[in-house]
Scaffold this active site. Structure first.
Site, short mmCIF file in Angstrom:
data_model
loop_
_atom_site.label_atom_id
_atom_site.label_comp_id
_atom_site.label_asym_id
_atom_site.label_seq_id
_atom_site.Cartn_x
_atom_site.Cartn_y
_atom_site.Cartn_z
N ASP A 77 28.52 81.33 69.42
CA ASP A 77 27.88 81.13 70.73
C ASP A 77 26.36 81.03 70.62
O ASP A 77 25.68 80.81 71.63
CB ASP A 77 28.26 82.27 71.69
CG ASP A 77 29.72 82.22 72.10
OD1 ASP A 77 30.40 81.23 71.77
OD2 ASP A 77 30.19 83.16 72.75
N LYS B 70 28.27 88.29 79.95
CA LYS B 70 29.38 87.55 80.57
C LYS B 70 30.69 87.85 79.83
O LYS B 70 31.72 88.11 80.45
CB LYS B 70 29.09 86.05 80.50
CG LYS B 70 30.34 85.18 80.74
CD LYS B 70 30.06 83.69 80.61
CE LYS B 70 30.24 83.08 79.26
NZ LYS B 70 31.61 82.78 78.84
N ASN B 71 30.63 87.81 78.51
CA ASN B 71 31.88 87.92 77.74
C ASN B 71 32.43 89.34 77.67
O ASN B 71 33.52 89.56 77.14
CB ASN B 71 31.68 87.34 76.34
CG ASN B 71 31.61 85.82 76.37
OD1 ASN B 71 31.84 85.21 77.42
ND2 ASN B 71 31.28 85.20 75.25
N ARG C 35 27.32 78.80 84.15
CA ARG C 35 28.45 79.64 83.79
C ARG C 35 27.99 80.91 83.09
O ARG C 35 28.66 81.94 83.17
CB ARG C 35 29.40 78.89 82.83
CG ARG C 35 30.27 77.85 83.47
CD ARG C 35 31.29 77.38 82.45
NE ARG C 35 31.90 78.50 81.80
CZ ARG C 35 32.23 78.56 80.50
NH1 ARG C 35 32.06 77.52 79.73
NH2 ARG C 35 32.77 79.63 79.98
N ARG D 127 41.63 75.01 71.23
CA ARG D 127 41.79 76.34 71.81
C ARG D 127 43.23 76.65 72.25
O ARG D 127 43.49 76.85 73.44
CB ARG D 127 40.79 76.54 72.95
CG ARG D 127 39.37 76.21 72.53
CD ARG D 127 38.35 76.56 73.55
NE ARG D 127 38.04 77.99 73.58
CZ ARG D 127 37.12 78.52 74.39
NH1 ARG D 127 36.45 77.77 75.22
NH2 ARG D 127 36.86 79.80 74.36
N CYS E 194 35.33 75.52 78.18
CA CYS E 194 34.42 74.61 77.49
C CYS E 194 35.18 73.71 76.52
O CYS E 194 36.08 74.18 75.82
CB CYS E 194 33.39 75.42 76.69
SG CYS E 194 31.98 75.91 77.66
C1 LIG Z 1 34.92 84.59 77.37
C2 LIG Z 1 34.70 84.82 75.94
O1 LIG Z 1 34.57 85.96 75.50
N1 LIG Z 1 34.62 83.76 75.16
C3 LIG Z 1 34.32 83.90 73.76
C4 LIG Z 1 35.59 84.11 72.99
O2 LIG Z 1 36.40 82.97 73.24
P1 LIG Z 1 37.93 83.01 72.81
O3 LIG Z 1 38.46 84.37 72.99
O4 LIG Z 1 38.58 81.89 73.53
O5 LIG Z 1 37.84 82.65 71.27
P2 LIG Z 1 38.81 83.12 70.10
O6 LIG Z 1 38.16 84.20 69.34
O7 LIG Z 1 40.16 83.35 70.67
O8 LIG Z 1 38.87 81.80 69.20
C5 LIG Z 1 38.60 81.81 67.83
C6 LIG Z 1 39.39 80.74 67.16
O9 LIG Z 1 40.77 81.07 67.24
C7 LIG Z 1 41.52 79.98 67.73
N2 LIG Z 1 42.69 80.49 68.47
C8 LIG Z 1 42.53 81.41 69.47
C9 LIG Z 1 43.62 81.89 70.17
C10 LIG Z 1 44.89 81.40 69.83
O10 LIG Z 1 45.92 81.78 70.42
N3 LIG Z 1 45.03 80.51 68.81
C11 LIG Z 1 43.95 80.04 68.11
O11 LIG Z 1 44.10 79.23 67.20
C12 LIG Z 1 40.53 79.24 68.62
O12 LIG Z 1 40.93 77.90 68.84
C13 LIG Z 1 39.27 79.35 67.80
O13 LIG Z 1 39.26 78.37 66.80
O14 LIG Z 1 35.29 84.22 71.59
C14 LIG Z 1 34.68 83.06 71.05
C15 LIG Z 1 34.47 83.30 69.55
O15 LIG Z 1 33.55 84.29 69.35
C16 LIG Z 1 33.38 82.76 71.77
O16 LIG Z 1 32.86 81.53 71.33
C17 LIG Z 1 33.60 82.68 73.28
O17 LIG Z 1 32.36 82.64 73.93
C1 LIG Z 2 32.59 79.33 74.86
C2 LIG Z 2 32.19 80.23 75.74
O1 LIG Z 2 32.91 80.65 76.81
P1 LIG Z 2 34.44 80.38 77.11
O2 LIG Z 2 35.21 81.07 76.03
O3 LIG Z 2 34.65 81.00 78.46
O4 LIG Z 2 34.66 78.88 77.14
C3 LIG Z 2 30.87 80.88 75.60
O5 LIG Z 2 30.64 81.91 76.26
O6 LIG Z 2 30.03 80.37 74.83
#
Ligand SMILES: CC(=O)N[C@H]1[C@@H](OP(=O)(O)OP(=O)(O)OC[C@H]2O[C@@H](n3ccc(=O)[nH]c3=O)[C@H](O)[C@@H]2O)O[C@H](CO)[C@@H](O)[C@@H]1O
Ligand SMILES: C=C(OP(=O)(O)O)C(=O)O
Length: 430
Positions: A317, A22-23, A409, A131, A126
């Site tokens: 995850d 998915k990711n 999802r 985030r 989620c």
């Molecule tokens: C669709 C997808 O691929 N989702 C994955 C992606 O989510 P996602 O890309 O949303 O996660 P991030 O790696 O961005 O988040 C990591 C950390 O950085 C923080 N952050 C992020 C962006 C930002 O602008 N500012 C900030 O502070 C977030 O709140 C979090 O604490 O990576 C996560 C971490 O491996 C996984 O749990 C999710 O499943």
């Molecule tokens: C947190 C997840 O997805 P998303 O970043 O789309 O919320 C996930 O795949 O576990």
């Protein structure tokens, strides 16, 4: 609303096919907005998030067909999907669409790079933490974008001649912001260097696809990614890499119930750290020609401490699922969550099954119990929901998991995959 009914106590034995990730599928689908040509993706999982993103891309003007058919003319799995965004008809991603799924925010990268502007609602997804999107904004600003937040929307515009290659070092690793910056930089003027980039395999998979489309990206999968901007990208054909989170989830399910299962169409090197933790918990894991064999017979589950970290660390995850496994370990284990500040919602639900877990800040202490007992439980987010399934498989009697739309999802045909291996799992539609 659908629920999942599990009657625990059966071992798992057989073969489980692993779906495309998915990711990886989500950013790959979004990358199709970068070209007016057709991007064909193979091995796309049939998931609620993929369907939602199809709606979002359609809103921007993408013409999408599945296995040669128009979407919704027929259902099938492990699909090949063709995306053609000949023209971008809208650069706005509205709240109603984006609020349902975090990754939909990522359209901001391609829209800005190709059309010079994007208006994208702040994301949902989620409920596992706040985030924010500050890193996306900082990163895109480093490429010359002008960004304002107004009325819940991020309004981004590129300079008149388009985005300009730049250098940006992430103060914190972000998977999504790395995807977005990498996509945006493919069409920028000049070279972009991203420091402290996410090293997740899904980032490398996206770069591989973008390169097949004509991008010039090197270093994806390491902490430094270099992107030499090109004028335009073409179409390509790309196979979505296997889902390492689904792989780890089923490996943990087998470690929980005992048994002997082959996880097919996957790659152990995508999840070394998680597999090592499962091994330490007492399962035997070996590579096969097309995946992984996991066996646990006889000895019980051993307690193992883990700390989540960006790749190649233990993935957040898989944290909930590992906690599910540890509820029946023969001793005390500790799980520390370092990525998201609110990713312990499964604790209170696991407790309904008899788990003994206490929280102190970002660390959970799990005192393994010898028996869990089935109960009604509620899925609170995607991975939390499947941790309840893992616990339910080893609990005595019936566990009824509600709110399974979270599970839908990210897990394709979960009931079918587990039932084929001897579990008693069924979907109940009210
Ligand atoms: C669709 C997808 O691929 N989702 C994955 C992606 O989510 P996602 O890309 O949303 O996660 P991030 O790696 O961005 O988040 C990591 C950390 O950085 C923080 N952050 C992020 C962006 C930002 O602008 N500012 C900030 O502070 C977030 O709140 C979090 O604490 O990576 C996560 C971490 O491996 C996984 O749990 C999710 O499943
Ligand atoms: C947190 C997840 O997805 P998303 O970043 O789309 O919320 C996930 O795949 O576990």
């Amino acid at each position: 609303m659908d629920r999942i009914r599990i009657v625990g106590g059966n071992q798992l034995n057989g073969v489980i096919p692993i779906s495309g990730a998915k990711n990886a599928a989500l950013p790959l689908m979004i990358a199709s907005l970068l070209t007016d040509d057709t991007l064909t993706l193979e091995n796309v999982p049939h998931l609620a998030d993929v369907e939602q993103l199809i709606r979002i891309l359609g809103n921007h003007g993408a013409d999408i067909s599945v296995n040669g058919r128009r979407e919704r003319q027929g259902e099938s799995y492990a699909r090949t999907i063709h995306f053609t965004s000949r023209n971008i008809v809208s650069t706005t991603a509205p709240y109603e669409l984006v609020s349902k799924m975090r990754a939909s925010f990522w359209v901001i990268g391609p829209l800005l790079a190709r059309e010079g502007k994007a208006r994208v609602s702040l994301p949902g997804g989620c409920a596992i933490g706040t985030r924010p999107v500050d890193l996306f904004i900082e990163g895109l600003t480093a490429l010359g974008a002008n960004i304002e937040i107004d009325g819940g929307y991020v309004n981004a515009t590129a300079p008149a001649g388009g985005l300009i290659g730049g250098r940006y070092v992430f103060p914190k690793v972000s998977v999504g912001a790395t995807h977005v910056l990498m996509m945006a930089a493919t069409l920028a003027n000049g070279t972009t260097v991203i420091g402290n980039a996410a090293r997740e395999p899904e980032v490398a998979d996206l770069a591989k696809c973008l390169n097949a489309m004509g991008a010039k990206i090197s270093g994806a999968g390491t902490g430094t990614i270099t992107i030499e901007g090109v004028r335009s990208l073409s179409g390509a054909r790309h196979r979505v890499l296997p889902d390492r989170i689904e792989t780890g989830t089923y490996a943990m399910a087998v470690a929980m119930t005992g048994g002997d299962v082959i996880l097919e169409d996957t790659d152990p090197s995508l999840l070394d750290t998680a597999l090592e933790a499962i091994r330490r918990a007492g399962a035997e894991i070996s590579a096969t020609n097309s995946g992984i064999r996991i066996v646990r017979n006889g000895p019980g589950i051993r307690p193992v401490d883990i700390v989540t970290d960006p790749f190649p660390g233990f993935p957040t995850d898989l944290q909930a699922q590992f906690m599910g496994l540890m509820t029946k370990a023969g001793g005390v284990s500790h799980i520390t969550e370092t990525i998201f500040e609110n990713r312990f919602m499964h604790v209170q639900e696991l407790a309904r099954l008899g788990a003994r877990i206490s929280l102190a800040g970002q660390t959970a202490k799990i005192e393994g119990v010898s028996r869990l007992k089935g109960a009604p439980v509620m899925a609170t987010d995607l991975r939390a929901s499947v941790s309840l399934v893992i616990a339910g498989l080893a609990a005595e009697g019936e566990t009824m998991v509600s709110r399974v739309y979270h599970l839908d999802r990210g897990f394709e045909r979960l009931e079918e995959k587990l039932t084929r291996c001897g579990a008693h799992v069924e979907r109940v539609s009210d």
